[in-house]
Write a protein that holds these residues in place. Structure first.
Motif, PDB file in Angstrom:
ATOM      1  N   LEU A 134      72.282  16.826  31.897  1.00 21.76           N
ATOM      2  CA  LEU A 134      72.503  17.693  30.760  1.00 21.76           C
ATOM      3  C   LEU A 134      73.621  17.169  29.868  1.00 21.76           C
ATOM      4  N   GLY A 135      74.759  16.783  30.465  1.00 21.83           N
ATOM      5  CA  GLY A 135      75.911  16.382  29.673  1.00 21.83           C
ATOM      6  C   GLY A 135      76.516  17.591  28.982  1.00 21.83           C
ATOM      7  N   GLY A 136      77.792  17.527  28.629  1.00 24.42           N
ATOM      8  CA  GLY A 136      78.419  18.674  27.980  1.00 24.42           C
ATOM      9  C   GLY A 136      78.706  19.781  28.968  1.00 24.42           C
ATOM     10  N   THR A 148      78.332  23.323  28.207  1.00 24.31           N
ATOM     11  CA  THR A 148      77.795  24.635  27.882  1.00 24.31           C
ATOM     12  C   THR A 148      76.280  24.670  27.833  1.00 24.31           C
ATOM     13  N   ILE A 149      75.712  25.756  28.324  1.00 27.74           N
ATOM     14  CA  ILE A 149      74.313  26.094  28.089  1.00 27.74           C
ATOM     15  C   ILE A 149      74.304  27.350  27.213  1.00 27.74           C
ATOM     16  N   ARG A 150      73.753  27.227  26.026  1.00 26.85           N
ATOM     17  CA  ARG A 150      73.709  28.354  25.090  1.00 26.85           C
ATOM     18  C   ARG A 150      72.354  29.040  25.213  1.00 26.85           C
ATOM     19  N   ILE A 151      72.379  30.334  25.527  1.00 27.09           N
ATOM     20  CA  ILE A 151      71.151  31.104  25.650  1.00 27.09           C
ATOM     21  C   ILE A 151      71.033  32.020  24.440  1.00 27.09           C
ATOM     22  N   VAL A 152      70.074  31.718  23.583  1.00 25.60           N
ATOM     23  CA  VAL A 152      69.864  32.488  22.364  1.00 25.60           C
ATOM     24  C   VAL A 152      69.011  33.716  22.671  1.00 25.60           C
ATOM     25  N   HIS A 189      70.417  22.263  26.716  1.00 23.74           N
ATOM     26  CA  HIS A 189      71.657  22.927  26.320  1.00 23.74           C
ATOM     27  C   HIS A 189      71.424  24.194  25.501  1.00 23.74           C
ATOM     28  N   THR A 190      70.246  24.329  24.917  1.00 25.72           N
ATOM     29  CA  THR A 190      69.899  25.532  24.158  1.00 25.72           C
ATOM     30  C   THR A 190      68.601  26.100  24.694  1.00 25.72           C
TER      31      THR A 190
END
Length: 328
Positions: free
Chosen positions: A31-33, A35-39, A92-93
């Motif tokens: 994944l890298g980074g 954060t996982i952003r859940i919209v 990530h999104t």
């Protein structure tokens, strides 16, 4: 069906509660980074938002990340879906959404995207029990009574719904088409208002989320006749489904699912699905979902794709047969 089923503004609210980073091995390392952003394509506070926050607290740490919820309401869910669709397919999104924007909206109005092409199913999360209820002052004690009245009365029986084009509205259209009962949806400003309308006798009937109807039924202000989904629910096991009451083949399932942008690597999709499945087995997750009126629903990505194809085809026919159209 193509498995790529079924799109940002600053976060209105998030779960950045200093979730500890755990394992960074396996798929998480790709994944890298951080954060996982859940919209969530609707405002904070609803069932999809609650589900997303619960998922963020589990899926983020399981993948060695911080789970952040980003509410992006607007245009019936279109803004949120477009945000996810335009994002990089790197895990990530993600999108947590109820069924409407994915399997209903494409047949109600013109969209700038195709959910069946631009989104990939990751995991089903929750089943949303919904039900048919009638005002306590009506003479209808059973679903058969209601259907008979809908056939006999030259004027259609009105039923309250949160809005035109919702799964509650379409559940009524499906019931009408399968039974011949004449029904007419009356839109209110939200689920609670629609339930209160039938409890107060403004309309004789409602189709709504079970969790909204149950308190009014317990107070004696309305009667719940049947569940609209394909299964009974553990929160009210005595209430039968419409199909069990003789309308064979009837089901109007409402659900909340997890999606990623099309093109997200299959191994990452499988990894995220496995972590969601683990989370759904945890007692605290089950309890939180139950309190919100939801039930865990486990499907693999391929099973989810097959279900979505069937669900979309059903609602496409109902919408076309009933000539339902929303203004863009």
């Amino acid at each position: 069906m193509n498995p790529h089923i079924f799109t940002r503004r600053p976060a209105v609210a998030s779960l950045a509660l200093a979730l500890m980073l755990v394992s960074t091995t396996g798929a998480a390392a790709t994944l890298g980074g951080d954060t996982i952003r859940i919209v969530v394509p609707f405002a904070a506070g609803g069932s999809a938002d609650q589900t997303a926050r619960l998922l963020a607290s589990k899926l983020g740490p399981a993948l060695g990340k911080i789970g952040v919820v980003d509410n992006k309401p607007g245009a019936g869910g279109q803004l949120g879906l477009q945000d996810v669709i335009r994002s990089a397919p790197d895990g990530h999104t993600l999108l947590v959404t109820p069924n409407g924007p994915v399997v209903v909206s494409p047949y109600l109005q013109k969209l700038a995207y195709d959910p069946s092409r631009d989104l990939t199913p990751v995991a089903m999360i929750a089943f949303v029990p919904s039900a048919i209820a009638v005002y306590q002052g009506t003479p209808w004690k059973t679903l058969a009574d209601l259907i008979a009245a809908g056939k006999a009365d030259p004027q259609p029986l009105q039923y309250s719904v949160p809005a035109i084009g919702t799964h509650m509205h379409l559940a009524g259209e499906l019931l009408q088409s399968m039974t011949g009962a004449r029904l007419q949806a009356v839109p209110y400003r939200g689920t609670s208002q629609a339930a209160v309308a039938v409890a107060g006798g403004e309309v004789p009937m409602a189709i709504s989320d079970l969790s909204t109807l149950q308190p009014l039924a317990k107070s004696g202000r309305l009667r719940i006749l049947a569940l609209t989904g394909s299964r009974r629910t553990s929160t009210a096991p005595a209430i039968p489904t419409v199909a069990e009451l003789g309308i064979q083949g009837y089901s109007a399932d409402a659900w909340i699912g997890l999606f990623a942008p099309s093109g997200t690597p299959a191994d990452l999709i499988r990894k995220m699905n496995a972590e969601v499945e683990k989370a759904l087995q945890q007692p605290d997750v089950k309890q939180t979902l139950s309190t919100a009126g939801l039930e865990p629903w486990s499907l693999s990505p391929s099973e989810m794709a097959q279900f979505l194809a069937t669900d979309a085809a059903k609602w496409k026919k109902v919408i076309q047969d009933a000539h339902i159209k929303l203004d863009n």
